[in-house]
Write a protein that holds these residues in place. Sequence first.
Motif, PDB file in Angstrom:
ATOM      1  N   SER A  36       0.812  -1.218   0.000  1.00 53.46           N
ATOM      2  CA  SER A  36       0.000   0.000   0.000  1.00 53.46           C
ATOM      3  C   SER A  36       0.844   1.266   0.000  1.00 53.46           C
ATOM      4  O   SER A  36       0.318   2.366  -0.171  1.00 53.46           O
ATOM      5  N   MET A  37       2.159   1.103   0.164  1.00 52.96           N
ATOM      6  CA  MET A  37       3.021   2.269   0.303  1.00 52.96           C
ATOM      7  C   MET A  37       4.189   2.301  -0.682  1.00 52.96           C
ATOM      8  O   MET A  37       4.732   3.379  -0.944  1.00 52.96           O
ATOM      9  N   ALA A  38       4.612   1.160  -1.183  1.00 57.32           N
ATOM     10  CA  ALA A  38       5.851   1.097  -1.947  1.00 57.32           C
ATOM     11  C   ALA A  38       5.657   0.387  -3.281  1.00 57.32           C
ATOM     12  O   ALA A  38       4.868  -0.551  -3.389  1.00 57.32           O
ATOM     13  N   GLU A  39       6.387   0.847  -4.277  1.00 53.63           N
ATOM     14  CA  GLU A  39       6.420   0.176  -5.573  1.00 53.63           C
ATOM     15  C   GLU A  39       7.806   0.319  -6.171  1.00 53.63           C
ATOM     16  O   GLU A  39       8.528   1.281  -5.909  1.00 53.63           O
ATOM     17  N   VAL A  40       8.187  -0.674  -6.971  1.00 53.01           N
ATOM     18  CA  VAL A  40       9.474  -0.640  -7.644  1.00 53.01           C
ATOM     19  C   VAL A  40       9.345   0.190  -8.917  1.00 53.01           C
ATOM     20  O   VAL A  40       8.384   0.041  -9.670  1.00 53.01           O
ATOM     21  N   ILE A  41      10.310   1.061  -9.132  1.00 53.63           N
ATOM     22  CA  ILE A  41      10.344   1.870 -10.353  1.00 53.63           C
ATOM     23  C   ILE A  41      11.660   1.596 -11.087  1.00 53.63           C
ATOM     24  O   ILE A  41      12.658   1.226 -10.474  1.00 53.63           O
ATOM     25  N   THR A  42      11.633   1.736 -12.386  1.00 55.78           N
ATOM     26  CA  THR A  42      12.850   1.650 -13.193  1.00 55.78           C
ATOM     27  C   THR A  42      13.141   3.038 -13.730  1.00 55.78           C
ATOM     28  O   THR A  42      12.345   3.596 -14.488  1.00 55.78           O
ATOM     29  N   VAL A  43      14.272   3.597 -13.308  1.00 54.84           N
ATOM     30  CA  VAL A  43      14.550   5.004 -13.623  1.00 54.84           C
ATOM     31  C   VAL A  43      15.517   5.166 -14.781  1.00 54.84           C
ATOM     32  O   VAL A  43      15.630   6.250 -15.364  1.00 54.84           O
ATOM     33  N   SER A  44      16.247   4.125 -15.121  1.00 56.55           N
ATOM     34  CA  SER A  44      17.226   4.238 -16.191  1.00 56.55           C
ATOM     35  C   SER A  44      17.730   2.853 -16.535  1.00 56.55           C
ATOM     36  O   SER A  44      17.249   1.840 -16.000  1.00 56.55           O
ATOM     37  N   SER A  45      18.670   2.807 -17.446  1.00 58.56           N
ATOM     38  CA  SER A  45      19.378   1.566 -17.757  1.00 58.56           C
ATOM     39  C   SER A  45      20.862   1.883 -17.862  1.00 58.56           C
ATOM     40  O   SER A  45      21.260   3.039 -18.007  1.00 58.56           O
ATOM     41  N   SER A  46      21.682   0.864 -17.793  1.00 52.12           N
ATOM     42  CA  SER A  46      23.124   1.057 -17.780  1.00 52.12           C
ATOM     43  C   SER A  46      23.733   0.770 -19.148  1.00 52.12           C
ATOM     44  O   SER A  46      23.085   0.213 -20.043  1.00 52.12           O
ATOM     45  N   TYR A  47      24.982   1.097 -19.296  1.00 54.02           N
ATOM     46  CA  TYR A  47      25.710   0.835 -20.535  1.00 54.02           C
ATOM     47  C   TYR A  47      25.713  -0.653 -20.859  1.00 54.02           C
ATOM     48  O   TYR A  47      25.583  -1.048 -22.020  1.00 54.02           O
ATOM     49  N   GLU A  48      25.821  -1.485 -19.836  1.00 56.61           N
ATOM     50  CA  GLU A  48      25.867  -2.934 -20.028  1.00 56.61           C
ATOM     51  C   GLU A  48      24.485  -3.574 -19.989  1.00 56.61           C
ATOM     52  O   GLU A  48      24.366  -4.796 -19.991  1.00 56.61           O
ATOM     53  N   GLY A  49      23.444  -2.758 -19.980  1.00 58.11           N
ATOM     54  CA  GLY A  49      22.084  -3.264 -20.113  1.00 58.11           C
ATOM     55  C   GLY A  49      21.374  -3.625 -18.830  1.00 58.11           C
ATOM     56  O   GLY A  49      20.327  -4.278 -18.871  1.00 58.11           O
ATOM     57  N   ARG A  50      21.883  -3.191 -17.700  1.00 58.01           N
ATOM     58  CA  ARG A  50      21.201  -3.471 -16.432  1.00 58.01           C
ATOM     59  C   ARG A  50      20.111  -2.435 -16.187  1.00 58.01           C
ATOM     60  O   ARG A  50      20.297  -1.250 -16.449  1.00 58.01           O
ATOM     61  N   LYS A 104       9.601   3.730  -4.910  1.00 59.26           N
ATOM     62  CA  LYS A 104       8.773   4.898  -4.660  1.00 59.26           C
ATOM     63  C   LYS A 104       7.951   4.614  -3.414  1.00 59.26           C
ATOM     64  O   LYS A 104       7.252   3.601  -3.339  1.00 59.26           O
ATOM     65  N   ILE A 105       8.057   5.489  -2.429  1.00 57.87           N
ATOM     66  CA  ILE A 105       7.360   5.322  -1.157  1.00 57.87           C
ATOM     67  C   ILE A 105       6.418   6.499  -0.954  1.00 57.87           C
ATOM     68  O   ILE A 105       6.816   7.662  -1.071  1.00 57.87           O
ATOM     69  N   SER A 106       5.152   6.184  -0.665  1.00 58.41           N
ATOM     70  CA  SER A 106       4.128   7.207  -0.429  1.00 58.41           C
ATOM     71  C   SER A 106       3.248   6.754   0.725  1.00 58.41           C
ATOM     72  O   SER A 106       3.160   5.559   1.030  1.00 58.41           O
ATOM     73  N   GLY A 107       2.584   7.718   1.357  1.00 59.57           N
ATOM     74  CA  GLY A 107       1.616   7.363   2.376  1.00 59.57           C
ATOM     75  C   GLY A 107       0.445   6.609   1.773  1.00 59.57           C
ATOM     76  O   GLY A 107       0.077   6.842   0.616  1.00 59.57           O
ATOM     77  N   PRO A 108      -0.172   5.664   2.490  1.00 61.66           N
ATOM     78  CA  PRO A 108      -1.319   4.920   1.967  1.00 61.66           C
ATOM     79  C   PRO A 108      -2.424   5.871   1.531  1.00 61.66           C
ATOM     80  O   PRO A 108      -2.788   6.800   2.249  1.00 61.66           O
ATOM     81  N   GLY A 109      -2.921   5.675   0.360  1.00 64.36           N
ATOM     82  CA  GLY A 109      -4.011   6.498  -0.138  1.00 64.36           C
ATOM     83  C   GLY A 109      -3.598   7.847  -0.649  1.00 64.36           C
ATOM     84  O   GLY A 109      -4.452   8.677  -1.002  1.00 64.36           O
ATOM     85  N   SER A 110      -2.292   8.129  -0.698  1.00 67.73           N
ATOM     86  CA  SER A 110      -1.834   9.425  -1.213  1.00 67.73           C
ATOM     87  C   SER A 110      -2.180   9.548  -2.688  1.00 67.73           C
ATOM     88  O   SER A 110      -2.081   8.588  -3.455  1.00 67.73           O
ATOM     89  N   GLY A 111      -2.540  10.741  -3.090  1.00 69.47           N
ATOM     90  CA  GLY A 111      -2.806  10.997  -4.496  1.00 69.47           C
ATOM     91  C   GLY A 111      -1.520  11.176  -5.268  1.00 69.47           C
ATOM     92  O   GLY A 111      -0.423  10.911  -4.777  1.00 69.47           O
ATOM     93  N   SER A 112      -1.633  11.650  -6.492  1.00 75.50           N
ATOM     94  CA  SER A 112      -0.465  11.808  -7.350  1.00 75.50           C
ATOM     95  C   SER A 112       0.101  13.224  -7.303  1.00 75.50           C
ATOM     96  O   SER A 112       1.013  13.548  -8.053  1.00 75.50           O
ATOM     97  N   SER A 113      -0.435  14.054  -6.412  1.00 75.87           N
ATOM     98  CA  SER A 113      -0.040  15.465  -6.419  1.00 75.87           C
ATOM     99  C   SER A 113       0.967  15.825  -5.340  1.00 75.87           C
ATOM    100  O   SER A 113       1.338  16.981  -5.202  1.00 75.87           O
ATOM    101  N   ASN A 114       1.395  14.843  -4.547  1.00 74.33           N
ATOM    102  CA  ASN A 114       2.384  15.152  -3.517  1.00 74.33           C
ATOM    103  C   ASN A 114       3.688  15.622  -4.143  1.00 74.33           C
ATOM    104  O   ASN A 114       4.121  15.088  -5.170  1.00 74.33           O
ATOM    105  N   PRO A 115       4.358  16.602  -3.537  1.00 73.74           N
ATOM    106  CA  PRO A 115       5.702  16.930  -4.011  1.00 73.74           C
ATOM    107  C   PRO A 115       6.643  15.742  -3.784  1.00 73.74           C
ATOM    108  O   PRO A 115       6.368  14.865  -2.954  1.00 73.74           O
ATOM    109  N   ALA A 116       7.736  15.737  -4.511  1.00 69.57           N
ATOM    110  CA  ALA A 116       8.636  14.581  -4.505  1.00 69.57           C
ATOM    111  C   ALA A 116       9.964  14.917  -3.845  1.00 69.57           C
ATOM    112  O   ALA A 116      10.448  16.044  -3.911  1.00 69.57           O
ATOM    113  N   ILE A 117      10.549  13.890  -3.246  1.00 67.42           N
ATOM    114  CA  ILE A 117      11.937  13.935  -2.788  1.00 67.42           C
ATOM    115  C   ILE A 117      12.677  12.784  -3.465  1.00 67.42           C
ATOM    116  O   ILE A 117      12.202  11.649  -3.474  1.00 67.42           O
TER     117      ILE A 117
END
Length: 416
Positions: free
Chosen positions: A131-145, A151-164
């Motif tokens: 309810s709070m965490a999901e895996v994100i893929t932010v980039s890829s590497s030169y060798e293809g990794r 991404k961690i958010s409070g339960p039930g948080s909308g999509s408008s929270n500012p980000a850190i």
Amino acid sequence: MLAGVVTLLGFIAVYGKITYEGHLVLRIIPQSENEVESVLQAQRIAEEKGYDIWHHSIGVGTPLDIRLSPEEYQEAHQGFSDLDLNHEIIINDVEAAGSSSSCGEWFDYGCYHRLEEINTWMAETAHTYSSMAEVITVSSSYEGRDIKGLKISGPGSGSSNPAIWLQGGIHAREWISPATLIYMANALLRDYTDGRRNVVRIVDGFDWYIVPVLNADGYEYTWSDDRMWRKTRSIHPTSDCVGVDPNRNWDHQWGESEGSSGAACSETYRGPKACSEPCIHGATEYLLNLSKNVTVRGFIDMHSYSQMWMTPWGYTKDVPETDFDIQDASSVAAVDAISNAGGPIYDHGTIANTIYISNGNSVDWAYGKLGVLYSAAVELPDKGQYGFLLPQDQIIRVGTETFQGLVAWATYVLEH
């Protein structure tokens, strides 16, 4: 070929992994303005010879730390004597200092882990805290990794929270950086679930994007081949040397000051162009796309070592005219919280004035291009007793102390 590269190749073990048995780390600290020029001259000579500089001196009281093979030490010792400089040995045997004890359970927060284990941990953490965490893929590497984060958010948080945004492992050998981010990601989830009031507040107030290992190829290479590797693993047709310093490759003031090198064999090689490294190009694209929908309020790049909490600029010793005071105040909130929790004293200030000048770095890009007011580079412990080889038995302590600093810093950002 550089003499330092030739020497390094002489230490490749039978199984292909480089050993640093007998290598040492020495330290020279200029005690007066008269000694500064001699130390800076020694620093320039070390760079020309391809020695592995762990910490640059920028003036009186700031150390120059260099890793040397026994043969290099004999040569360097004479050079330092000629310059009338005294030195001390802070690590007697790099190989022995870097040895790790065995770990217990499969993912022990008090142990260093390989990339695959870290990625598996993120997947399992996202499942446990669905309810709070999901895996994100932010980039890829030169060798293809795939370069992944949580991404961690409070339960039930909308999509408008500012980000850190928190990232680590940009310099491959700085293992305490990913380990600390992993510890703090777990602490955010654990303490939120336990109802710790100040953690609940910052988790409900922000969406957290935590990327433990940005330089995936380099980090994996430190496990498989060379514990002291710093750069990426990209190959460029203009040089026989491998890799780019990914923290000189961001597209802000890239190559515009003394804080990077155009020489491909240098540890601070900025690359053939800005964002030449897939991991950096992908991360900047991810952040730019993210900023179209939400405000990115905070950005931290975790490094080691030296115990510093620093803000822009890195490319110049000039400070931001209108923002420095509030940026530095956020650093003060963090370092005070660390010391109040029984942790070490951290220095604070701008990057260029606190550690050294560096152009094309992530923090300058986040502030100068992305518009993130609260952008910081954090140099984790220690002060040089272990340097990049901080023992595993210190991971929990560093994670606990740094988490107190992070909570205080995020609270400051939330309130300002």
